[in-house]
Write a protein that holds these residues in place. Structure first.
Motif, PDB file in Angstrom:
ATOM      1  N   ARG A 167      60.532 -44.618  41.444  1.00  0.00           N
ATOM      2  CA  ARG A 167      61.487 -45.703  41.734  1.00  0.00           C
ATOM      3  C   ARG A 167      62.466 -45.901  40.575  1.00  0.00           C
ATOM      4  N   ALA A 168      61.939 -45.889  39.348  1.00  0.00           N
ATOM      5  CA  ALA A 168      62.804 -46.030  38.168  1.00  0.00           C
ATOM      6  C   ALA A 168      63.768 -44.856  38.067  1.00  0.00           C
ATOM      7  N   LEU A 169      63.283 -43.655  38.373  1.00  0.00           N
ATOM      8  CA  LEU A 169      64.156 -42.478  38.312  1.00  0.00           C
ATOM      9  C   LEU A 169      65.286 -42.584  39.334  1.00  0.00           C
ATOM     10  N   GLY A 213      73.977 -43.927  37.488  1.00  0.00           N
ATOM     11  CA  GLY A 213      74.738 -42.825  36.919  1.00  0.00           C
ATOM     12  C   GLY A 213      74.147 -42.264  35.646  1.00  0.00           C
ATOM     13  N   LEU A 214      72.897 -42.595  35.356  1.00  0.00           N
ATOM     14  CA  LEU A 214      72.258 -42.116  34.137  1.00  0.00           C
ATOM     15  C   LEU A 214      71.638 -40.731  34.317  1.00  0.00           C
ATOM     16  N   LEU A 215      71.262 -40.404  35.528  1.00  0.00           N
ATOM     17  CA  LEU A 215      70.741 -39.077  35.880  1.00  0.00           C
ATOM     18  C   LEU A 215      71.545 -38.546  37.055  1.00  0.00           C
ATOM     19  N   THR A 216      71.791 -37.253  37.059  1.00  0.00           N
ATOM     20  CA  THR A 216      72.508 -36.629  38.183  1.00  0.00           C
ATOM     21  C   THR A 216      71.784 -35.362  38.608  1.00  0.00           C
ATOM     22  N   PRO A 217      70.704 -35.542  39.360  1.00  0.00           N
ATOM     23  CA  PRO A 217      69.946 -34.365  39.784  1.00  0.00           C
ATOM     24  C   PRO A 217      70.708 -33.538  40.813  1.00  0.00           C
ATOM     25  N   GLU A 218      70.363 -32.265  40.853  1.00  0.00           N
ATOM     26  CA  GLU A 218      70.879 -31.394  41.920  1.00  0.00           C
ATOM     27  C   GLU A 218      70.208 -31.835  43.216  1.00  0.00           C
ATOM     28  N   ARG A 219      70.846 -31.503  44.343  1.00  0.00           N
ATOM     29  CA  ARG A 219      70.238 -31.801  45.645  1.00  0.00           C
ATOM     30  C   ARG A 219      69.985 -30.500  46.384  1.00  0.00           C
ATOM     31  N   ARG A 220      68.795 -30.361  46.886  1.00  0.00           N
ATOM     32  CA  ARG A 220      68.464 -29.211  47.721  1.00  0.00           C
ATOM     33  C   ARG A 220      69.079 -29.431  49.104  1.00  0.00           C
ATOM     34  N   PRO A 221      69.214 -28.389  49.909  1.00  0.00           N
ATOM     35  CA  PRO A 221      69.718 -28.569  51.279  1.00  0.00           C
ATOM     36  C   PRO A 221      68.884 -29.566  52.080  1.00  0.00           C
ATOM     37  N   SER A 222      67.601 -29.680  51.739  1.00  0.00           N
ATOM     38  CA  SER A 222      66.718 -30.632  52.425  1.00  0.00           C
ATOM     39  C   SER A 222      66.980 -32.075  51.991  1.00  0.00           C
ATOM     40  N   VAL A 257      64.226 -34.311  31.555  1.00  0.00           N
ATOM     41  CA  VAL A 257      63.084 -34.879  30.836  1.00  0.00           C
ATOM     42  C   VAL A 257      63.583 -35.530  29.548  1.00  0.00           C
ATOM     43  N   ASP A 258      64.410 -34.801  28.805  1.00  0.00           N
ATOM     44  CA  ASP A 258      64.981 -35.354  27.566  1.00  0.00           C
ATOM     45  C   ASP A 258      65.856 -36.571  27.858  1.00  0.00           C
ATOM     46  N   ALA A 259      66.644 -36.502  28.934  1.00  0.00           N
ATOM     47  CA  ALA A 259      67.518 -37.620  29.281  1.00  0.00           C
ATOM     48  C   ALA A 259      66.698 -38.867  29.590  1.00  0.00           C
ATOM     49  N   VAL A 260      65.607 -38.712  30.328  1.00  0.00           N
ATOM     50  CA  VAL A 260      64.768 -39.874  30.658  1.00  0.00           C
ATOM     51  C   VAL A 260      64.164 -40.465  29.391  1.00  0.00           C
ATOM     52  N   HIS A 261      63.717 -39.625  28.478  1.00  0.00           N
ATOM     53  CA  HIS A 261      63.182 -40.144  27.204  1.00  0.00           C
ATOM     54  C   HIS A 261      64.275 -40.905  26.447  1.00  0.00           C
ATOM     55  N   GLY A 262      65.502 -40.380  26.453  1.00  0.00           N
ATOM     56  CA  GLY A 262      66.612 -41.086  25.809  1.00  0.00           C
ATOM     57  C   GLY A 262      66.905 -42.412  26.484  1.00  0.00           C
ATOM     58  N   ILE A 263      66.895 -42.441  27.801  1.00  0.00           N
ATOM     59  CA  ILE A 263      67.133 -43.678  28.555  1.00  0.00           C
ATOM     60  C   ILE A 263      66.067 -44.709  28.196  1.00  0.00           C
ATOM     61  N   ARG A 264      64.813 -44.294  28.194  1.00  0.00           N
ATOM     62  CA  ARG A 264      63.719 -45.224  27.889  1.00  0.00           C
ATOM     63  C   ARG A 264      63.834 -45.775  26.468  1.00  0.00           C
ATOM     64  N   ASN A 266      71.550 -52.358  28.081  1.00  0.00           N
ATOM     65  CA  ASN A 266      71.533 -52.370  29.538  1.00  0.00           C
ATOM     66  C   ASN A 266      72.013 -51.016  30.060  1.00  0.00           C
ATOM     67  N   SER A 267      71.877 -50.816  31.369  1.00  0.00           N
ATOM     68  CA  SER A 267      72.192 -49.493  31.928  1.00  0.00           C
ATOM     69  C   SER A 267      73.667 -49.135  31.779  1.00  0.00           C
ATOM     70  N   ALA A 268      74.571 -50.117  31.803  1.00  0.00           N
ATOM     71  CA  ALA A 268      75.992 -49.816  31.616  1.00  0.00           C
ATOM     72  C   ALA A 268      76.256 -49.289  30.207  1.00  0.00           C
ATOM     73  N   ALA A 269      75.638 -49.917  29.211  1.00  0.00           N
ATOM     74  CA  ALA A 269      75.799 -49.442  27.829  1.00  0.00           C
ATOM     75  C   ALA A 269      75.162 -48.069  27.657  1.00  0.00           C
ATOM     76  N   ILE A 270      74.019 -47.859  28.291  1.00  0.00           N
ATOM     77  CA  ILE A 270      73.345 -46.566  28.193  1.00  0.00           C
ATOM     78  C   ILE A 270      74.201 -45.471  28.814  1.00  0.00           C
ATOM     79  N   ALA A 271      74.832 -45.767  29.944  1.00  0.00           N
ATOM     80  CA  ALA A 271      75.690 -44.775  30.599  1.00  0.00           C
ATOM     81  C   ALA A 271      76.825 -44.351  29.674  1.00  0.00           C
ATOM     82  N   GLU A 272      77.289 -45.264  28.861  1.00  0.00           N
ATOM     83  CA  GLU A 272      78.371 -44.969  27.923  1.00  0.00           C
ATOM     84  C   GLU A 272      77.867 -44.178  26.717  1.00  0.00           C
ATOM     85  N   ILE A 273      76.673 -44.485  26.263  1.00  0.00           N
ATOM     86  CA  ILE A 273      76.142 -43.920  25.025  1.00  0.00           C
ATOM     87  C   ILE A 273      75.395 -42.614  25.248  1.00  0.00           C
TER      88      ILE A 273
END
Length: 127
Positions: A15-17, A24-33, A43-50, A58-65
């Motif tokens: 849910r957090a992911l 806009g903090l993560l941008t995963p690829e999407r499979r056709p499914s 993995v590194d990005a999530v550790h940085g976000i946390r 806040n998430s807006a500042a994190i998106a910038e940084i």
């Protein structure tokens, strides 16, 4: 890797992911499914976000940084980008202001709790 694997590797709920993606903090690829596909960099990005969330951002500042943070092993520790340093300095100043406001509120409560006549403390105008 799919969202469950990323959650397991980072200790963050799916849910957090999904929330990080909405922000806009993560941008995963999407499979056709439609399934999300994450890479090792996520993995590194999530550790940085946390880490930045734990620092009070806040998430807006994190998106910038977040885009300016180096990945582990890319270069020396700590940010060197001037824009990133400016953003972190702004966030640090904001947190300092909040700490000062909380300390002032605590001092008022201490005065009320320690006063012989608490109603006089409450009715005294503050500057």
């Amino acid at each position: 890797m799919r969202i469950g694997e990323l959650a397991r590797r980072t200790g963050v709920t799916p849910r957090a992911l999904r929330y990080y993606e909405e922000q806009g903090l993560l941008t995963p690829e999407r499979r056709p499914s439609g399934y999300r596909e994450y890479g090792d960099r996520d993995v590194d990005a999530v550790h940085g976000i946390r880490t930045l969330l734990a620092a009070g951002l806040n998430s807006a500042a994190i998106a910038e940084i977040l885009p300016g943070l180096p990945l582990p092993g890319q270069r020396q520790a700590g940010p060197t980008c001037p824009e990133l340093l400016d953003g972190l300095a702004r966030e640090r100043a904001r947190i300092t202001r909040q700490m000062d406001e909380l300390a002032a509120a605590r001092a008022i409560l201490d005065a009320i709790m320690g006063a012989e006549a608490p109603s006089e403390v409450i009715r005294t105008p503050r500057a």
